[in-house]
Design a protein around this motif. Structure first.
Motif, PDB file in Angstrom:
ATOM      1  N   VAL A   1       9.633  -7.439  -2.594  1.00 41.73           N
ATOM      2  CA  VAL A   1       9.140  -6.598  -3.688  1.00 41.73           C
ATOM      3  C   VAL A   1       7.682  -6.274  -3.396  1.00 41.73           C
ATOM      4  N   ASN A   2       7.273  -5.046  -3.726  1.00 36.05           N
ATOM      5  CA  ASN A   2       5.877  -4.699  -3.478  1.00 36.05           C
ATOM      6  C   ASN A   2       5.103  -4.565  -4.790  1.00 36.05           C
ATOM      7  N   GLN A   3       3.792  -4.565  -4.654  1.00 37.27           N
ATOM      8  CA  GLN A   3       2.896  -4.478  -5.824  1.00 37.27           C
ATOM      9  C   GLN A   3       3.109  -3.192  -6.608  1.00 37.27           C
ATOM     10  N   ARG A   4       3.397  -2.114  -5.909  1.00 34.97           N
ATOM     11  CA  ARG A   4       3.581  -0.824  -6.578  1.00 34.97           C
ATOM     12  C   ARG A   4       4.761  -0.883  -7.541  1.00 34.97           C
ATOM     13  N   TYR A   5       5.841  -1.548  -7.149  1.00 37.28           N
ATOM     14  CA  TYR A   5       7.002  -1.715  -8.026  1.00 37.28           C
ATOM     15  C   TYR A   5       6.575  -2.429  -9.307  1.00 37.28           C
ATOM     16  N   LEU A   6       5.835  -3.522  -9.133  1.00 39.81           N
ATOM     17  CA  LEU A   6       5.383  -4.293 -10.291  1.00 39.81           C
ATOM     18  C   LEU A   6       4.499  -3.454 -11.201  1.00 39.81           C
ATOM     19  N   SER A   7       3.576  -2.716 -10.616  1.00 41.38           N
ATOM     20  CA  SER A   7       2.653  -1.930 -11.441  1.00 41.38           C
ATOM     21  C   SER A   7       3.346  -0.742 -12.116  1.00 41.38           C
ATOM     22  N   LEU A   8       4.257  -0.085 -11.422  1.00 41.67           N
ATOM     23  CA  LEU A   8       4.955   1.051 -12.036  1.00 41.67           C
ATOM     24  C   LEU A   8       5.748   0.634 -13.267  1.00 41.67           C
ATOM     25  N   PHE A   9       6.387  -0.533 -13.190  1.00 42.46           N
ATOM     26  CA  PHE A   9       7.222  -1.008 -14.291  1.00 42.46           C
ATOM     27  C   PHE A   9       6.481  -1.980 -15.213  1.00 42.46           C
ATOM     28  N   ASN A  10       5.183  -2.210 -14.946  1.00 46.17           N
ATOM     29  CA  ASN A  10       4.354  -3.115 -15.735  1.00 46.17           C
ATOM     30  C   ASN A  10       4.949  -4.529 -15.774  1.00 46.17           C
ATOM     31  N   MET A  11       5.504  -4.963 -14.640  1.00 50.15           N
ATOM     32  CA  MET A  11       6.185  -6.255 -14.578  1.00 50.15           C
ATOM     33  C   MET A  11       5.257  -7.359 -14.086  1.00 50.15           C
ATOM     34  N   SER A  12       5.567  -8.580 -14.483  1.00 50.57           N
ATOM     35  CA  SER A  12       4.794  -9.743 -14.106  1.00 50.57           C
ATOM     36  C   SER A  12       5.225 -10.264 -12.742  1.00 50.57           C
ATOM     37  N   ALA A  13       4.250 -10.489 -11.864  1.00 53.12           N
ATOM     38  CA  ALA A  13       4.530 -11.067 -10.546  1.00 53.12           C
ATOM     39  C   ALA A  13       4.986 -12.518 -10.673  1.00 53.12           C
TER      40      ALA A  13
ATOM     41  N   HIS B   1       0.806  -1.219   0.000  1.00 53.65           N
ATOM     42  CA  HIS B   1       0.000   0.000   0.000  1.00 53.65           C
ATOM     43  C   HIS B   1       0.843   1.274   0.000  1.00 53.65           C
ATOM     44  N   MET B   2       2.160   1.122  -0.163  1.00 55.94           N
ATOM     45  CA  MET B   2       3.036   2.292  -0.279  1.00 55.94           C
ATOM     46  C   MET B   2       2.876   2.918  -1.662  1.00 55.94           C
ATOM     47  N   GLU B   3       3.116   4.192  -1.739  1.00 56.28           N
ATOM     48  CA  GLU B   3       3.067   4.874  -3.026  1.00 56.28           C
ATOM     49  C   GLU B   3       4.310   4.591  -3.872  1.00 56.28           C
ATOM     50  N   GLN B   4       5.435   4.332  -3.206  1.00 60.07           N
ATOM     51  CA  GLN B   4       6.687   4.063  -3.903  1.00 60.07           C
ATOM     52  C   GLN B   4       6.801   2.576  -4.221  1.00 60.07           C
ATOM     53  N   GLY B   5       7.475   2.306  -5.335  1.00 53.29           N
ATOM     54  CA  GLY B   5       7.810   0.932  -5.663  1.00 53.29           C
ATOM     55  C   GLY B   5       9.070   0.549  -4.908  1.00 53.29           C
ATOM     56  N   VAL B   6       9.088  -0.641  -4.320  1.00 54.58           N
ATOM     57  CA  VAL B   6      10.232  -1.100  -3.546  1.00 54.58           C
ATOM     58  C   VAL B   6      10.621  -2.495  -4.022  1.00 54.58           C
ATOM     59  N   CYS B   7      11.916  -2.666  -4.257  1.00 59.26           N
ATOM     60  CA  CYS B   7      12.457  -3.978  -4.585  1.00 59.26           C
ATOM     61  C   CYS B   7      13.812  -4.083  -3.895  1.00 59.26           C
ATOM     62  N   VAL B   8      13.968  -5.095  -3.022  1.00 53.77           N
ATOM     63  CA  VAL B   8      15.188  -5.261  -2.238  1.00 53.77           C
ATOM     64  C   VAL B   8      15.855  -6.569  -2.653  1.00 53.77           C
ATOM     65  N   TYR B   9      17.163  -6.485  -2.857  1.00 53.21           N
ATOM     66  CA  TYR B   9      17.964  -7.646  -3.259  1.00 53.21           C
ATOM     67  C   TYR B   9      18.931  -8.013  -2.138  1.00 53.21           C
ATOM     68  N   ASP B  10      19.288  -9.295  -2.071  1.00 55.47           N
ATOM     69  CA  ASP B  10      20.287  -9.733  -1.104  1.00 55.47           C
ATOM     70  C   ASP B  10      21.684  -9.599  -1.715  1.00 55.47           C
ATOM     71  N   ALA B  11      22.698 -10.033  -0.988  1.00 53.22           N
ATOM     72  CA  ALA B  11      24.082  -9.914  -1.455  1.00 53.22           C
ATOM     73  C   ALA B  11      24.337 -10.740  -2.720  1.00 53.22           C
ATOM     74  N   GLY B  12      23.502 -11.743  -2.979  1.00 52.35           N
ATOM     75  CA  GLY B  12      23.619 -12.547  -4.195  1.00 52.35           C
ATOM     76  C   GLY B  12      22.811 -11.992  -5.352  1.00 52.35           C
ATOM     77  N   ASN B  13      22.292 -10.766  -5.180  1.00 51.19           N
ATOM     78  CA  ASN B  13      21.495 -10.072  -6.199  1.00 51.19           C
ATOM     79  C   ASN B  13      20.206 -10.804  -6.559  1.00 51.19           C
TER      80      ASN B  13
END
Length: 126
Positions: free
Chosen positions: A47-59, A30-42
């Protein structure tokens, strides 16, 4: 007055640590910002829904465990990154992240939307 959402949140709190993870995801989604966090192995750890929707990416593709390289490949397939630029972009971003340097950049998506990206390396990698 108690809403259905309030009842849902109360029920999750009572369920313990597993519910806390679900509650955290609910808040992230429910955040307005898209968030995607990676670990040390990339690989994606959050990842949040907003990130997916902003970039039109598939879950189905962009989810916990997906590599950063695969996220970029998906972005190329969507037309958000030119195929000829992805290798240089990947190498440059990984170098800055490995050096622990936070940075901002912009990306124009296939939709014409211009995204401001903020990349912040985490302590210990990621």
């Amino acid at each position: 007055m108690t809403s259905i959402r309030d009842n849902e949140l109360d029920a999750r709190r009572e369920q313990g640590p597993k519910a806390l993870v679900g509650l955290s995801q609910l808040a992230l989604d429910h955040m307005e910002q898209g968030v995607c966090v990676y670990d040390a192995g990339n690989r994606i750890v959050l990842v949040n829904q907003r990130y997916l929707s902003l970039f039109n990416m598939s879950a189905e593709i962009v989810r916990v465990g997906t590599s950063y390289r695969d996220v970029l490949a998906h972005s190329v397939a969507l037309g958000n990154i030119p195929a000829g630029e992805v290798d240089a972009l990947y190498a440059a971003r990984l170098a800055r992240i490995a050096a622990g340097q936070p940075f901002r950049t912009q990306q124009t998506l296939a939709s014409g939307l211009v995204m401001a990206l903020e990349l912040k390396p985490l302590p210990g990698g990621g």
